[in-house]
Motif scaffolding. Structure first.
Motif, PDB file in Angstrom:
ATOM      1  N   GLY A 122       0.808  -1.217   0.000  1.00 21.75           N
ATOM      2  CA  GLY A 122       0.000   0.000   0.000  1.00 21.75           C
ATOM      3  C   GLY A 122       0.838   1.262   0.000  1.00 21.75           C
ATOM      4  N   ARG A 123       2.099   1.122  -0.330  1.00 17.48           N
ATOM      5  CA  ARG A 123       2.968   2.309  -0.389  1.00 17.48           C
ATOM      6  C   ARG A 123       4.204   2.007  -1.227  1.00 17.48           C
ATOM      7  N   ALA A 124       4.723   3.073  -1.824  1.00 20.73           N
ATOM      8  CA  ALA A 124       5.935   2.972  -2.636  1.00 20.73           C
ATOM      9  C   ALA A 124       6.334   4.382  -3.048  1.00 20.73           C
ATOM     10  N   GLU A 125       7.587   4.526  -3.409  1.00 20.38           N
ATOM     11  CA  GLU A 125       8.065   5.767  -4.018  1.00 20.38           C
ATOM     12  C   GLU A 125       8.652   5.341  -5.353  1.00 20.38           C
ATOM     13  N   LEU A 126       8.320   6.079  -6.410  1.00 19.07           N
ATOM     14  CA  LEU A 126       8.673   5.612  -7.750  1.00 19.07           C
ATOM     15  C   LEU A 126       9.671   6.537  -8.429  1.00 19.07           C
ATOM     16  N   VAL A 127      10.651   5.930  -9.082  1.00 21.20           N
ATOM     17  CA  VAL A 127      11.509   6.678  -9.999  1.00 21.20           C
ATOM     18  C   VAL A 127      11.175   6.179 -11.401  1.00 21.20           C
ATOM     19  N   ALA A 128      10.468   7.003 -12.157  1.00 19.78           N
ATOM     20  CA  ALA A 128      10.114   6.674 -13.540  1.00 19.78           C
ATOM     21  C   ALA A 128      11.213   7.297 -14.410  1.00 19.78           C
ATOM     22  N   THR A 153       0.787   5.830 -15.910  1.00 17.66           N
ATOM     23  CA  THR A 153       1.435   5.449 -14.642  1.00 17.66           C
ATOM     24  C   THR A 153       0.654   5.993 -13.446  1.00 17.66           C
ATOM     25  N   ASP A 154       0.270   7.263 -13.532  1.00 18.45           N
ATOM     26  CA  ASP A 154      -0.488   7.869 -12.424  1.00 18.45           C
ATOM     27  C   ASP A 154      -1.755   7.057 -12.137  1.00 18.45           C
ATOM     28  N   GLU A 155      -2.462   6.696 -13.202  1.00 19.96           N
ATOM     29  CA  GLU A 155      -3.708   5.952 -13.046  1.00 19.96           C
ATOM     30  C   GLU A 155      -3.438   4.547 -12.490  1.00 19.96           C
ATOM     31  N   ALA A 156      -2.378   3.923 -12.982  1.00 22.40           N
ATOM     32  CA  ALA A 156      -2.049   2.562 -12.512  1.00 22.40           C
ATOM     33  C   ALA A 156      -1.772   2.575 -11.010  1.00 22.40           C
ATOM     34  N   LEU A 157      -1.041   3.562 -10.541  1.00 21.44           N
ATOM     35  CA  LEU A 157      -0.721   3.626  -9.108  1.00 21.44           C
ATOM     36  C   LEU A 157      -1.994   3.831  -8.286  1.00 21.44           C
ATOM     37  N   ARG A 158      -2.904   4.643  -8.831  1.00 24.51           N
ATOM     38  CA  ARG A 158      -4.194   4.827  -8.137  1.00 24.51           C
ATOM     39  C   ARG A 158      -4.922   3.495  -8.023  1.00 24.51           C
ATOM     40  N   ARG A 159      -4.891   2.727  -9.107  1.00 26.80           N
ATOM     41  CA  ARG A 159      -5.598   1.433  -9.098  1.00 26.80           C
ATOM     42  C   ARG A 159      -4.957   0.426  -8.144  1.00 26.80           C
ATOM     43  N   LEU A 160      -3.686   0.666  -7.803  1.00 28.82           N
ATOM     44  CA  LEU A 160      -3.035  -0.212  -6.823  1.00 28.82           C
ATOM     45  C   LEU A 160      -3.381   0.206  -5.402  1.00 28.82           C
ATOM     46  N   GLY A 161      -4.082   1.330  -5.288  1.00 27.22           N
ATOM     47  CA  GLY A 161      -4.451   1.797  -3.956  1.00 27.22           C
ATOM     48  C   GLY A 161      -3.371   2.647  -3.312  1.00 27.22           C
ATOM     49  N   LEU A 162      -2.401   3.091  -4.107  1.00 30.18           N
ATOM     50  CA  LEU A 162      -1.384   3.977  -3.556  1.00 30.18           C
ATOM     51  C   LEU A 162      -1.957   5.390  -3.473  1.00 30.18           C
ATOM     52  N   ASP A 217      -2.623   9.532  -3.070  1.00 31.74           N
ATOM     53  CA  ASP A 217      -2.271  10.675  -3.916  1.00 31.74           C
ATOM     54  C   ASP A 217      -0.944  11.295  -3.501  1.00 31.74           C
ATOM     55  N   ASP A 218      -0.520  10.972  -2.283  1.00 33.69           N
ATOM     56  CA  ASP A 218       0.744  11.550  -1.802  1.00 33.69           C
ATOM     57  C   ASP A 218       1.955  10.713  -2.240  1.00 33.69           C
ATOM     58  N   THR A 219       1.707   9.696  -3.082  1.00 36.66           N
ATOM     59  CA  THR A 219       2.818   8.869  -3.560  1.00 36.66           C
ATOM     60  C   THR A 219       3.798   9.729  -4.363  1.00 36.66           C
ATOM     61  N   VAL A 220       5.062   9.643  -3.995  1.00 36.27           N
ATOM     62  CA  VAL A 220       6.071  10.468  -4.666  1.00 36.27           C
ATOM     63  C   VAL A 220       6.548   9.769  -5.940  1.00 36.27           C
ATOM     64  N   ILE A 221       6.509  10.510  -7.044  1.00 35.97           N
ATOM     65  CA  ILE A 221       7.031   9.990  -8.317  1.00 35.97           C
ATOM     66  C   ILE A 221       8.120  10.940  -8.811  1.00 35.97           C
ATOM     67  N   HIS A 222       9.306  10.412  -9.014  1.00 36.30           N
ATOM     68  CA  HIS A 222      10.404  11.201  -9.577  1.00 36.30           C
ATOM     69  C   HIS A 222      10.449  10.929 -11.074  1.00 36.30           C
ATOM     70  N   ARG A 223      10.524  11.995 -11.855  1.00 36.89           N
ATOM     71  CA  ARG A 223      10.552  11.819 -13.314  1.00 36.89           C
ATOM     72  C   ARG A 223      11.743  12.569 -13.895  1.00 36.89           C
ATOM     73  N   PRO A 224      12.912  11.939 -13.869  1.00 36.97           N
ATOM     74  CA  PRO A 224      14.088  12.633 -14.416  1.00 36.97           C
ATOM     75  C   PRO A 224      14.021  12.839 -15.929  1.00 36.97           C
ATOM     76  N   GLY A 225      13.072  12.180 -16.615  1.00 34.01           N
ATOM     77  CA  GLY A 225      12.899  12.411 -18.058  1.00 34.01           C
ATOM     78  C   GLY A 225      14.105  12.018 -18.894  1.00 34.01           C
ATOM     79  N   GLN A 226      14.739  10.924 -18.541  1.00 37.28           N
ATOM     80  CA  GLN A 226      15.878  10.452 -19.344  1.00 37.28           C
ATOM     81  C   GLN A 226      15.369   9.940 -20.696  1.00 37.28           C
ATOM     82  N   PRO A 227      16.228   9.941 -21.703  1.00 41.32           N
ATOM     83  CA  PRO A 227      15.775   9.508 -23.038  1.00 41.32           C
ATOM     84  C   PRO A 227      15.512   8.001 -23.108  1.00 41.32           C
ATOM     85  N   ASP A 228      14.327   7.656 -23.565  1.00 41.67           N
ATOM     86  CA  ASP A 228      13.942   6.250 -23.737  1.00 41.67           C
ATOM     87  C   ASP A 228      14.882   5.601 -24.753  1.00 41.67           C
ATOM     88  N   GLY A 229      15.517   4.514 -24.336  1.00 48.02           N
ATOM     89  CA  GLY A 229      16.443   3.811 -25.225  1.00 48.02           C
ATOM     90  C   GLY A 229      17.892   4.201 -24.995  1.00 48.02           C
TER      91      GLY A 229
END
Ligand code: ZN
Length: 268
Positions: free
Chosen positions: A58-64, A91-100, A102-114
């Motif tokens: 029911g909790r996690a901190e994410l680095v996307a 991703t935001d919606e998926a985390l909601r569906r997991l029951g995490l 709204d205060d779940t912290v998501i870091h998005r450094p925006g690195q290039p895919d690939g």
């Protein structure tokens, strides 16, 4: 080493289900999980790999690490900018569906895919980790360059901070086969999932229409995760590889399976 991800259908889920070995892997005790740091190369990897674990805790901190903008090169429907925006929202919606919450912290450094750059990622993760904290990252030899870069960066950050590294396989289930000697099955631990966690994980996977359904009729818009691939992520358990602690994994696993002794391992 880059493994051949694009081998047609990959290993069918039926073959994995027939393999008796996973039933013998020890259960990962979640007592020390705290709020784990989950590191995902692309939006959806965290869900495929450890959504059940996140739902259970029911909790996690994410680095996307990336926004996954390169999933459909040549798409006739979406630009890369569109895809990045769509996948962030998924991703935001998926985390909601997991029951995490709204205060779940998501870091998005925006690195290039690939083209994930390991150095800044090591720096980011090192700043977020602390002794004993769990860090779940894609396995260093998962067969996709981004997944492997994330695994290596997490391993370095964990070594620098004393955090606990747990690596989750994704594409390994595709290119490897039961008993494959390239895979460290002797370091595999299982996270059993209850009915609610499995239900939440299925709902979270459904939150990624850009990946599980075609964007359009053109071949460049095909689904990235067709049904036979998704089948591998509907098991009643998830799997993580835990690096050997002093004395090797056998030293931990051949004693008892009690949580106390796993805590000893964690403290190293
Ligand atoms: Zn990925």
């Amino acid at each position: 080493m880059v493994k051949p991800i694009v081998i047609a259908e990959g290993t069918p889920e039926e073959r994995w289900r027939e393999w008796p070995e996973p039933a013998r892997w020890p259960e990962l005790p979640l007592t020390d999980a705290g709020t784990p740091l989950i590191v995902a190369p692309h939006p959806d990897d965290e869900i495929l790999g450890v959504a059940g674990l996140m739902a259970t805790l029911g909790r996690a901190e994410l680095v996307a690490v990336t926004d996954g903008e390169a999933s459909h090169p040549g798409s006739t429907v979406h630009s890369q900018t569109d895809l990045a925006r769509i996948r962030r929202a998924e991703t935001d919606e998926a985390l909601r569906r997991l029951g995490l919450g709204d205060d779940t912290v998501i870091h998005r450094p925006g690195q290039p895919d690939g083209k994930i750059d390991e150095e800044p990622l090591v720096e980011l993760l090192t700043g977020l980790l602390s002794p004993g904290r769990w860090c779940l990252a894609t396995w260093r030899e998962d067969g996709h360059p981004d997944h492997e870069a994330v695994g290596r960066a997490a391993a370095r950050a964990c070594a620098a901070t004393g955090a606990v590294l747990l690596e989750y396989p994704i594409w390994t289930w595709h290119w490897s086969t039961p008993g494959d000697t390239r895979v460290p099955w002797d370091r595999a631990w299982r996270v059993p999932l209850g009915q609610n966690a499995r239900k939440a994980k299925r709902a979270a996977i459904e939150a990624f229409p850009s990946q599980i359904a075609p964007l359009g009729p053109a071949p460049a818009d095909a689904a990235i995760l067709p049904a036979h691939v998704l089948a591998r992520f509907d098991r009643p358990y998830e799997v993580v590889f835990r690096p050997a602690v002093d004395g090797g994994p056998a030293a931990v696993r051949n004693k008892t399976d009690g949580p106390a002794q796993v805590r000893n391992g964690t403290a190293r």
